[in-house]
Design a protein around this motif. Structure first.
Motif, PDB file in Angstrom:
ATOM      1  N   ASN A 139       0.823  -1.222   0.000  1.00  0.00           N
ATOM      2  CA  ASN A 139       0.000   0.000   0.000  1.00  0.00           C
ATOM      3  C   ASN A 139       0.851   1.264   0.000  1.00  0.00           C
ATOM      4  OD1 ASN A 139      -2.431  -1.340  -0.173  1.00  0.00           O
ATOM      5  ND2 ASN A 139      -2.723  -1.415   2.042  1.00  0.00           N
ATOM      6  N   GLN A 140       1.940   1.246   0.728  1.00  0.00           N
ATOM      7  CA  GLN A 140       2.856   2.389   0.768  1.00  0.00           C
ATOM      8  C   GLN A 140       3.454   2.651  -0.620  1.00  0.00           C
ATOM      9  OE1 GLN A 140       6.060   1.675   3.539  1.00  0.00           O
ATOM     10  NE2 GLN A 140       7.384   3.166   2.546  1.00  0.00           N
ATOM     11  N   TYR A 141       3.891   1.608  -1.296  1.00  0.00           N
ATOM     12  CA  TYR A 141       4.494   1.766  -2.617  1.00  0.00           C
ATOM     13  C   TYR A 141       3.446   2.050  -3.692  1.00  0.00           C
ATOM     14  CZ  TYR A 141       8.993   0.704  -0.700  1.00  0.00           C
ATOM     15  OH  TYR A 141      10.144   0.782   0.025  1.00  0.00           O
ATOM     16  N   ARG A 142       2.268   1.495  -3.511  1.00  0.00           N
ATOM     17  CA  ARG A 142       1.171   1.804  -4.431  1.00  0.00           C
ATOM     18  C   ARG A 142       0.878   3.294  -4.376  1.00  0.00           C
ATOM     19  NH1 ARG A 142      -3.907   3.341  -4.939  1.00  0.00           N
ATOM     20  NH2 ARG A 142      -5.376   2.249  -6.260  1.00  0.00           N
ATOM     21  N   GLU A 143       0.821   3.847  -3.179  1.00  0.00           N
ATOM     22  CA  GLU A 143       0.543   5.276  -3.017  1.00  0.00           C
ATOM     23  C   GLU A 143       1.673   6.123  -3.609  1.00  0.00           C
ATOM     24  OE1 GLU A 143      -1.659   8.427  -2.577  1.00  0.00           O
ATOM     25  OE2 GLU A 143      -2.381   6.381  -2.250  1.00  0.00           O
ATOM     26  N   LYS A 144       2.900   5.697  -3.404  1.00  0.00           N
ATOM     27  CA  LYS A 144       4.054   6.419  -3.966  1.00  0.00           C
ATOM     28  C   LYS A 144       3.987   6.407  -5.505  1.00  0.00           C
ATOM     29  CE  LYS A 144       9.080   6.687  -3.530  1.00  0.00           C
ATOM     30  NZ  LYS A 144      10.284   6.076  -2.936  1.00  0.00           N
ATOM     31  N   PHE A 145       3.627   5.258  -6.066  1.00  0.00           N
ATOM     32  CA  PHE A 145       3.485   5.155  -7.522  1.00  0.00           C
ATOM     33  C   PHE A 145       2.329   6.032  -8.006  1.00  0.00           C
ATOM     34  CE2 PHE A 145       1.687   2.897 -11.281  1.00  0.00           C
ATOM     35  CZ  PHE A 145       2.770   3.044 -12.134  1.00  0.00           C
ATOM     36  N   HIS A 146       1.216   6.022  -7.280  1.00  0.00           N
ATOM     37  CA  HIS A 146       0.056   6.842  -7.626  1.00  0.00           C
ATOM     38  C   HIS A 146       0.453   8.317  -7.658  1.00  0.00           C
ATOM     39  CE1 HIS A 146      -4.533   7.578  -6.768  1.00  0.00           C
ATOM     40  NE2 HIS A 146      -4.163   8.019  -7.936  1.00  0.00           N
ATOM     41  N   GLU A 147       1.195   8.758  -6.667  1.00  0.00           N
ATOM     42  CA  GLU A 147       1.657  10.150  -6.615  1.00  0.00           C
ATOM     43  C   GLU A 147       2.580  10.463  -7.798  1.00  0.00           C
ATOM     44  OE1 GLU A 147       0.533  12.592  -4.615  1.00  0.00           O
ATOM     45  OE2 GLU A 147      -0.858  11.071  -3.859  1.00  0.00           O
ATOM     46  N   LYS A 148       3.425   9.513  -8.154  1.00  0.00           N
ATOM     47  CA  LYS A 148       4.321   9.696  -9.311  1.00  0.00           C
ATOM     48  C   LYS A 148       3.499   9.901 -10.592  1.00  0.00           C
ATOM     49  CE  LYS A 148       7.771   7.315 -12.102  1.00  0.00           C
ATOM     50  NZ  LYS A 148       8.596   6.140 -12.303  1.00  0.00           N
ATOM     51  N   ILE A 149       2.489   9.066 -10.788  1.00  0.00           N
ATOM     52  CA  ILE A 149       1.643   9.169 -11.987  1.00  0.00           C
ATOM     53  C   ILE A 149       0.873  10.486 -11.973  1.00  0.00           C
ATOM     54  CG2 ILE A 149      -0.307   8.149 -13.243  1.00  0.00           C
ATOM     55  CD1 ILE A 149       2.354   6.571 -13.499  1.00  0.00           C
ATOM     56  N   LYS A 150       0.317  10.859 -10.836  1.00  0.00           N
ATOM     57  CA  LYS A 150      -0.405  12.135 -10.741  1.00  0.00           C
ATOM     58  C   LYS A 150       0.528  13.296 -11.072  1.00  0.00           C
ATOM     59  CE  LYS A 150      -2.371  11.625  -6.624  1.00  0.00           C
ATOM     60  NZ  LYS A 150      -3.230  11.781  -5.440  1.00  0.00           N
ATOM     61  N   GLY A 151       1.783  13.203 -10.648  1.00  0.00           N
ATOM     62  CA  GLY A 151       2.763  14.232 -10.986  1.00  0.00           C
ATOM     63  C   GLY A 151       3.013  14.308 -12.482  1.00  0.00           C
ATOM     64  N   LEU A 152       3.141  13.161 -13.134  1.00  0.00           N
ATOM     65  CA  LEU A 152       3.335  13.138 -14.591  1.00  0.00           C
ATOM     66  C   LEU A 152       2.139  13.752 -15.310  1.00  0.00           C
ATOM     67  CD1 LEU A 152       4.829   9.548 -15.069  1.00  0.00           C
ATOM     68  CD2 LEU A 152       6.065  11.730 -15.193  1.00  0.00           C
ATOM     69  N   LEU A 153       0.948  13.520 -14.769  1.00  0.00           N
ATOM     70  CA  LEU A 153      -0.280  14.019 -15.406  1.00  0.00           C
ATOM     71  C   LEU A 153      -0.459  15.529 -15.243  1.00  0.00           C
ATOM     72  CD1 LEU A 153      -2.653  11.074 -14.488  1.00  0.00           C
ATOM     73  CD2 LEU A 153      -1.898  11.714 -16.798  1.00  0.00           C
ATOM     74  N   LEU A 154       0.364  16.160 -14.435  1.00  0.00           N
ATOM     75  CA  LEU A 154       0.310  17.622 -14.297  1.00  0.00           C
ATOM     76  C   LEU A 154       0.914  18.327 -15.503  1.00  0.00           C
ATOM     77  CD1 LEU A 154       1.236  18.028 -10.520  1.00  0.00           C
ATOM     78  CD2 LEU A 154      -1.030  18.261 -11.587  1.00  0.00           C
ATOM     79  N   ASP A 155       1.716  17.596 -16.285  1.00  0.00           N
ATOM     80  CA  ASP A 155       2.315  18.144 -17.505  1.00  0.00           C
ATOM     81  C   ASP A 155       1.237  18.176 -18.593  1.00  0.00           C
ATOM     82  OD1 ASP A 155       3.652  18.666 -19.870  1.00  0.00           O
ATOM     83  OD2 ASP A 155       5.155  17.087 -19.599  1.00  0.00           O
ATOM     84  N   TYR A 156       0.940  19.350 -19.094  1.00  0.00           N
ATOM     85  CA  TYR A 156      -0.132  19.485 -20.090  1.00  0.00           C
ATOM     86  C   TYR A 156       0.203  18.851 -21.434  1.00  0.00           C
ATOM     87  CZ  TYR A 156      -2.551  22.480 -16.819  1.00  0.00           C
ATOM     88  OH  TYR A 156      -3.199  22.936 -15.707  1.00  0.00           O
ATOM     89  N   ASP A 157       1.465  18.454 -21.639  1.00  0.00           N
ATOM     90  CA  ASP A 157       1.863  17.811 -22.889  1.00  0.00           C
ATOM     91  C   ASP A 157       2.017  16.291 -22.742  1.00  0.00           C
ATOM     92  OD1 ASP A 157       1.995  20.235 -24.323  1.00  0.00           O
ATOM     93  OD2 ASP A 157       3.992  20.630 -23.486  1.00  0.00           O
ATOM     94  N   VAL A 158       1.598  15.748 -21.616  1.00  0.00           N
ATOM     95  CA  VAL A 158       1.853  14.349 -21.291  1.00  0.00           C
ATOM     96  C   VAL A 158       1.068  13.371 -22.177  1.00  0.00           C
ATOM     97  CG1 VAL A 158       0.041  14.122 -19.541  1.00  0.00           C
ATOM     98  CG2 VAL A 158       2.109  12.760 -19.342  1.00  0.00           C
ATOM     99  N   ILE A 159       1.742  12.277 -22.520  1.00  0.00           N
ATOM    100  CA  ILE A 159       1.094  11.123 -23.167  1.00  0.00           C
ATOM    101  C   ILE A 159       1.692   9.892 -22.504  1.00  0.00           C
ATOM    102  CG2 ILE A 159       0.765   9.811 -25.288  1.00  0.00           C
ATOM    103  CD1 ILE A 159       1.007  12.377 -26.870  1.00  0.00           C
ATOM    104  N   LEU A 160       0.865   9.140 -21.791  1.00  0.00           N
ATOM    105  CA  LEU A 160       1.339   7.975 -21.045  1.00  0.00           C
ATOM    106  C   LEU A 160       0.792   6.697 -21.680  1.00  0.00           C
ATOM    107  CD1 LEU A 160       0.816   9.327 -17.401  1.00  0.00           C
ATOM    108  CD2 LEU A 160       2.875   9.429 -18.816  1.00  0.00           C
ATOM    109  N   THR A 161       1.504   6.204 -22.679  1.00  0.00           N
ATOM    110  CA  THR A 161       1.089   4.972 -23.347  1.00  0.00           C
ATOM    111  C   THR A 161       2.303   4.093 -23.608  1.00  0.00           C
ATOM    112  OG1 THR A 161       1.293   6.018 -25.515  1.00  0.00           O
ATOM    113  CG2 THR A 161      -0.904   5.975 -24.531  1.00  0.00           C
TER     114      THR A 161
END
Length: 168
Positions: A139-161
């Motif tokens: 759960n701790q690492y899941r949350e850390k990963f979730h925060e990482k992804i949310k951070g990437l999604l803050l970039d308005y030019d992001v494409i995560l595929t």
């Protein structure tokens, strides 16, 4: 769909019955995999099958890595957790920049599945880079990963595929 998932991930081992201890081999908690879908229902199963069907080699490789003696995790359970993560990102609106950049026109369910595939692939890399002490810290690492992804999604030019697998 359960049989399809099994055949995609374990092509050299036949499933003895729909209810079987064999399901633990691909990361379910018990002998009846349907009980693990309480939180995400059919969407969790559809995502697992989608990844296994469209990225078969990657899915088998990640399943194999998930059986690591020290850093292993429950492949199917983590996959269901990642469905929940993808859904929460969609529902919160955090996924909008990715969808806007990755999709021309209106997003379809296919685009959600593709984002899920990205999460599965990236979570596996993240898990092994982080080297958690045990699965008990999931759960701790899941949350850390979730925060990482949310951070990437803050970039308005992001494409995560993921790149589409090469077709022979």
């Amino acid at each position: 769909m359960f049989v399809q998932l099994w055949n995609l991930l374990m092509p050299h081992e036949s499933l003895k019955a729909r209810i079987s201890k064999q399901w633990c081999d691909i990361g379910f908690q018990g002998d009846d995999p349907k009980t693990d879908f309480r939180g995400m229902g059919m969407l969790g199963l559809v995502n697992l099958v989608y990844f296994s069907k469209h990225y078969t080699e990657e899915a088998r490789q990640i399943l194999s890595r998930s059986n690591h003696p020290k850093l292993g995790y429950s492949y199917a359970i983590v996959g269901i957790n990642l469905t929940e993560m993808a859904y929460s990102l969609l529902k919160s609106g955090a996924l909008k920049p990715h969808l806007y950049n990755a999709v021309s026109g209106l997003p379809q369910l296919e685009h959600f599945h593709q984002f899920y595939c990205y999460l599965v692939y990236e979570f596996d890399k993240f898990w092994f880079e982080e080297e958690p002490e045990s699965i008990m810290h999931f759960n701790q690492y899941r949350e850390k990963f979730h925060e990482k992804i949310k951070g990437l999604l803050l970039d308005y030019d992001v494409i995560l595929t993921l790149k589409s697998p090469a077709k022979p």
